[in-house]
Design a protein around this motif. Sequence first.
Motif, PDB file in Angstrom:
ATOM      1  N   GLY A 199       0.845  -1.191   0.000  1.00 37.01           N
ATOM      2  CA  GLY A 199       0.000   0.000   0.000  1.00 37.01           C
ATOM      3  C   GLY A 199       0.875   1.234   0.000  1.00 37.01           C
ATOM      4  N   GLN A 200       0.366   2.324  -0.587  1.00 41.24           N
ATOM      5  CA  GLN A 200       1.064   3.591  -0.427  1.00 41.24           C
ATOM      6  C   GLN A 200       1.225   3.776   1.076  1.00 41.24           C
ATOM      7  OE1 GLN A 200      -1.393   7.143  -1.075  1.00 41.24           O
ATOM      8  NE2 GLN A 200      -3.071   5.830  -1.709  1.00 41.24           N
ATOM      9  N   GLN A 201       2.410   4.231   1.495  1.00 43.33           N
ATOM     10  CA  GLN A 201       2.677   4.270   2.931  1.00 43.33           C
ATOM     11  C   GLN A 201       1.979   5.430   3.615  1.00 43.33           C
ATOM     12  OE1 GLN A 201       7.265   3.156   2.838  1.00 43.33           O
ATOM     13  NE2 GLN A 201       6.242   2.662   4.754  1.00 43.33           N
ATOM     14  N   HIS A 202       1.772   5.269   4.912  1.00 41.96           N
ATOM     15  CA  HIS A 202       1.321   6.310   5.859  1.00 41.96           C
ATOM     16  C   HIS A 202      -0.172   6.581   5.863  1.00 41.96           C
ATOM     17  CE1 HIS A 202       5.604   6.915   5.840  1.00 41.96           C
ATOM     18  NE2 HIS A 202       5.572   7.385   4.600  1.00 41.96           N
ATOM     19  N   GLY A 203      -0.898   6.304   4.790  1.00 42.51           N
ATOM     20  CA  GLY A 203      -2.327   6.602   4.723  1.00 42.51           C
ATOM     21  C   GLY A 203      -3.082   5.852   5.808  1.00 42.51           C
ATOM     22  N   ILE A 256      -3.565  10.755   3.121  1.00 42.42           N
ATOM     23  CA  ILE A 256      -2.498   9.932   2.517  1.00 42.42           C
ATOM     24  C   ILE A 256      -1.141  10.631   2.628  1.00 42.42           C
ATOM     25  CG2 ILE A 256      -4.075   8.718   0.963  1.00 42.42           C
ATOM     26  CD1 ILE A 256      -2.446  10.640  -1.185  1.00 42.42           C
ATOM     27  N   TRP A 257      -0.132   9.988   2.070  1.00 45.66           N
ATOM     28  CA  TRP A 257       1.244  10.466   2.249  1.00 45.66           C
ATOM     29  C   TRP A 257       1.490  11.857   1.687  1.00 45.66           C
ATOM     30  CZ3 TRP A 257       4.416  11.453  -2.037  1.00 45.66           C
ATOM     31  CH2 TRP A 257       3.909  11.025  -3.256  1.00 45.66           C
ATOM     32  N   MET A 258       0.634  12.326   0.770  1.00 44.34           N
ATOM     33  CA  MET A 258       0.859  13.658   0.194  1.00 44.34           C
ATOM     34  C   MET A 258       0.334  14.771   1.111  1.00 44.34           C
ATOM     35  SD  MET A 258      -0.303  12.515  -3.559  1.00 44.34           S
ATOM     36  CE  MET A 258       0.278  13.726  -4.712  1.00 44.34           C
ATOM     37  N   GLU A 285       4.857  15.211   8.828  1.00 44.02           N
ATOM     38  CA  GLU A 285       3.449  15.578   8.649  1.00 44.02           C
ATOM     39  C   GLU A 285       2.621  14.414   8.103  1.00 44.02           C
ATOM     40  OE1 GLU A 285       5.827  17.711   8.395  1.00 44.02           O
ATOM     41  OE2 GLU A 285       5.096  19.541   9.362  1.00 44.02           O
ATOM     42  N   ARG A 286       3.206  13.663   7.163  1.00 44.69           N
ATOM     43  CA  ARG A 286       2.407  12.619   6.533  1.00 44.69           C
ATOM     44  C   ARG A 286       2.319  11.351   7.361  1.00 44.69           C
ATOM     45  NH1 ARG A 286       7.462  11.856   4.878  1.00 44.69           N
ATOM     46  NH2 ARG A 286       8.188   9.947   3.838  1.00 44.69           N
ATOM     47  N   PHE A 287       3.144  11.227   8.410  1.00 47.41           N
ATOM     48  CA  PHE A 287       3.171   9.983   9.180  1.00 47.41           C
ATOM     49  C   PHE A 287       1.848   9.801   9.926  1.00 47.41           C
ATOM     50  CE2 PHE A 287       7.619   8.068   9.630  1.00 47.41           C
ATOM     51  CZ  PHE A 287       7.946   8.400   8.331  1.00 47.41           C
ATOM     52  N   GLY A 299       4.306  -1.700   3.093  1.00 47.58           N
ATOM     53  CA  GLY A 299       4.262  -0.455   2.326  1.00 47.58           C
ATOM     54  C   GLY A 299       4.931  -0.622   0.966  1.00 47.58           C
ATOM     55  N   ASP A 300       4.714   0.342   0.089  1.00 45.93           N
ATOM     56  CA  ASP A 300       5.288   0.220  -1.254  1.00 45.93           C
ATOM     57  C   ASP A 300       6.813   0.274  -1.236  1.00 45.93           C
ATOM     58  OD1 ASP A 300       5.127   2.909  -0.537  1.00 45.93           O
ATOM     59  OD2 ASP A 300       4.420   3.603  -2.479  1.00 45.93           O
ATOM     60  N   ASN A 301       7.376   1.070  -0.339  1.00 44.08           N
ATOM     61  CA  ASN A 301       8.841   1.147  -0.315  1.00 44.08           C
ATOM     62  C   ASN A 301       9.479  -0.124   0.238  1.00 44.08           C
ATOM     63  OD1 ASN A 301       9.255   3.916  -1.384  1.00 44.08           O
ATOM     64  ND2 ASN A 301       7.892   4.373   0.319  1.00 44.08           N
ATOM     65  N   PRO A 302       9.005  -0.656   1.384  1.00 39.15           N
ATOM     66  CA  PRO A 302       9.546  -1.954   1.816  1.00 39.15           C
ATOM     67  C   PRO A 302       9.356  -3.043   0.752  1.00 39.15           C
ATOM     68  CG  PRO A 302       8.341  -0.935   3.617  1.00 39.15           C
ATOM     69  CD  PRO A 302       8.113  -0.078   2.404  1.00 39.15           C
ATOM     70  N   THR A 323       6.293   9.250  -8.543  1.00 37.52           N
ATOM     71  CA  THR A 323       5.541  10.420  -8.088  1.00 37.52           C
ATOM     72  C   THR A 323       6.324  11.098  -6.983  1.00 37.52           C
ATOM     73  OG1 THR A 323       3.584   9.145  -8.533  1.00 37.52           O
ATOM     74  CG2 THR A 323       3.278  11.180  -7.299  1.00 37.52           C
ATOM     75  N   SER A 324       6.735  10.280  -5.994  1.00 41.69           N
ATOM     76  CA  SER A 324       7.737  10.773  -5.062  1.00 41.69           C
ATOM     77  C   SER A 324       9.035  10.061  -5.433  1.00 41.69           C
ATOM     78  CB  SER A 324       7.333  10.437  -3.624  1.00 41.69           C
ATOM     79  OG  SER A 324       7.273   9.037  -3.446  1.00 41.69           O
ATOM     80  N   ASP A 325      10.157  10.737  -5.274  1.00 42.92           N
ATOM     81  CA  ASP A 325      11.442  10.078  -5.501  1.00 42.92           C
ATOM     82  C   ASP A 325      11.896   9.475  -4.186  1.00 42.92           C
ATOM     83  OD1 ASP A 325      11.589  10.767  -8.121  1.00 42.92           O
ATOM     84  OD2 ASP A 325      13.170  12.275  -7.889  1.00 42.92           O
ATOM     85  N   VAL A 368      16.744   1.885   5.148  1.00 42.82           N
ATOM     86  CA  VAL A 368      16.758   3.349   5.132  1.00 42.82           C
ATOM     87  C   VAL A 368      15.899   3.793   3.966  1.00 42.82           C
ATOM     88  CG1 VAL A 368      18.193   5.340   4.529  1.00 42.82           C
ATOM     89  CG2 VAL A 368      19.036   3.650   6.139  1.00 42.82           C
ATOM     90  N   LEU A 369      15.155   4.847   4.190  1.00 40.02           N
ATOM     91  CA  LEU A 369      14.385   5.431   3.090  1.00 40.02           C
ATOM     92  C   LEU A 369      14.494   6.946   3.176  1.00 40.02           C
ATOM     93  CD1 LEU A 369      12.130   5.084   0.829  1.00 40.02           C
ATOM     94  CD2 LEU A 369      10.545   5.678   2.636  1.00 40.02           C
ATOM     95  N   ILE A 370      14.846   7.537   2.066  1.00 35.54           N
ATOM     96  CA  ILE A 370      14.796   9.001   1.979  1.00 35.54           C
ATOM     97  C   ILE A 370      13.779   9.314   0.902  1.00 35.54           C
ATOM     98  CG2 ILE A 370      16.106  11.110   1.547  1.00 35.54           C
ATOM     99  CD1 ILE A 370      18.635   9.511   2.240  1.00 35.54           C
TER     100      ILE A 370
END
Length: 537
Positions: free
Chosen positions: A101-105, A141-143, A174-176, A284-287, A307-309, A339-341
Amino acid sequence: MKPERIIKHARQQLFLGLDFSTQGLKSTLIDRAGQVKAEMAVQFDAALPEFKTRGGVHRQADGLTVTAPPLMWVAALDVLLTRMRKDRWPLARIAAISGSGQQHGSVYLKHGARAALGTLNHRQALREQLADIFSFDRSPIWMDSSTTRQCRQRDAALGGAQAVAQLTGSRSYERFTGNQIAKFYEQHPDLYAATEHIALVSSFAASLLIGDYAPLEPGDGAGMNLMNIRTRDWAASALRCTAPGLAKRLGAIVPAHQVIGNLSRYFVQRYGFAPQTTVIAFSGDNPNSLAALGLARSGDIAISLGTSDTVFGALSAPRPSASEGHIFGNPINPRGYMVLICYKNGSLTREWARDEYAHSSWKAFAEELAATPPGNGGRIGFYFKEPEITPLALKPGIYRFGPSSRPAWFTRAQNIRAVVEGQFLSMRLHSGNLGLEPHTLLATGGASVNSSLLQVMADVFGREVLVSRQSNSASLGAALRALHGWHCWRARKFVPFANVAQPASSFRAAAEPDRSRHRLYTALLPRYAQLEQKVIS
Ligand code: XUL
């Protein structure tokens, strides 16, 4: 079902990954060798226009609040599965499903939602039966960046930004989810009281599949400012400063490879899945993208241009920083970290630059880039079309500096080069600060097809850039985690990911670094860091 029966049919088994991304629902079907067998996607705006989203989201007039209707995700699942059945996907051969899933939502479910999930009638669509399960019909959501006040409250309650990072793996963002929940509780205490369960996008999707509230896992759970990054359990002090009675609304955190249930009867009866199909914890999508790339060795770094880098890599010991980046649980190593940036100004900002300075054409964009010298004659720019989060929460704005570090006017071509170089210089600076030293770079995400971008990436980092032919990395990662979780379940113990779930798609060399250009960027980096300080202060 007994494991023996599954082994007997092992040759036929398939594994499904679902990715509830911001813009659509994607899916990847793989076999036991990790070979991709089929892919399918549903774009929310096009397939479900009645939800009136743009890019899958609703943006409020304040420019900060960004939400999505959770019922749209519910509806999309039926749309996707109906298309799969129509296309004769062998759904009955799917042994395990996992997802992304898109993260944080966050999804707010009211009392009675659990019962509704567990008693679905396969003759009716999900959206008809689940339209009334939400205590809040908008999922932040994360945005979303509307929770600055709640972030500062968290910092004050927990002893400052670095203390929050030490405890949860990230400073207050903020998005967390925790900060979004705090805002929800403050603005709608009555709706919060009516909320029985709060899920992430990933665990909500998993809940649909198992017909019950699904637990979280530490990859996505770390994106909430609520989980203790070392114990991988809820941090009581972080829950306390968010909202009352939160622990019972959040449910459990389980390892990412864990089976969380069997597929709900609804999907078995409506679409013909096997009743014994197991569901592995969603992440999440990044993991999941980390899993898709099998990033295990330290120095394995990937850069996703979407969409996000994002810049991400595996890590064995957490070194949380209040200045940049996040530490999450590693979804393929229950004792490891990632790690995620994350940058909010990714593809949307590059597309804006293409439209503004290159007549809306990627070809013209590449030509303008080629027409300017690497290093841009010492010009450096910061382009925050969206409120940025790396290194700090920054308002939208554009800042251009000439070779003498004074504000300057740029030509079209200089703007284009500055957008591209600035992003990769920032990535090198901040990943280096977190101790990530790449030996090679893996490029993924929609914009990784753009070879002119990849050349600048290679030159800035001084490393070879590889690309994966597989672009849907989050749904592939979810499919591989389904395969991995299924193996762990069969073995009744943790099996190393690399032993059972290697992605079959190979990497292709896409760009070689040029040594002199790399030296030039290395010389430019301290000035970039100084100017960044100037912009953020
Ligand atoms: C990560 C983040 C984004 C979303 C995009 O922290 O906010 O990458 O996960 O889906």
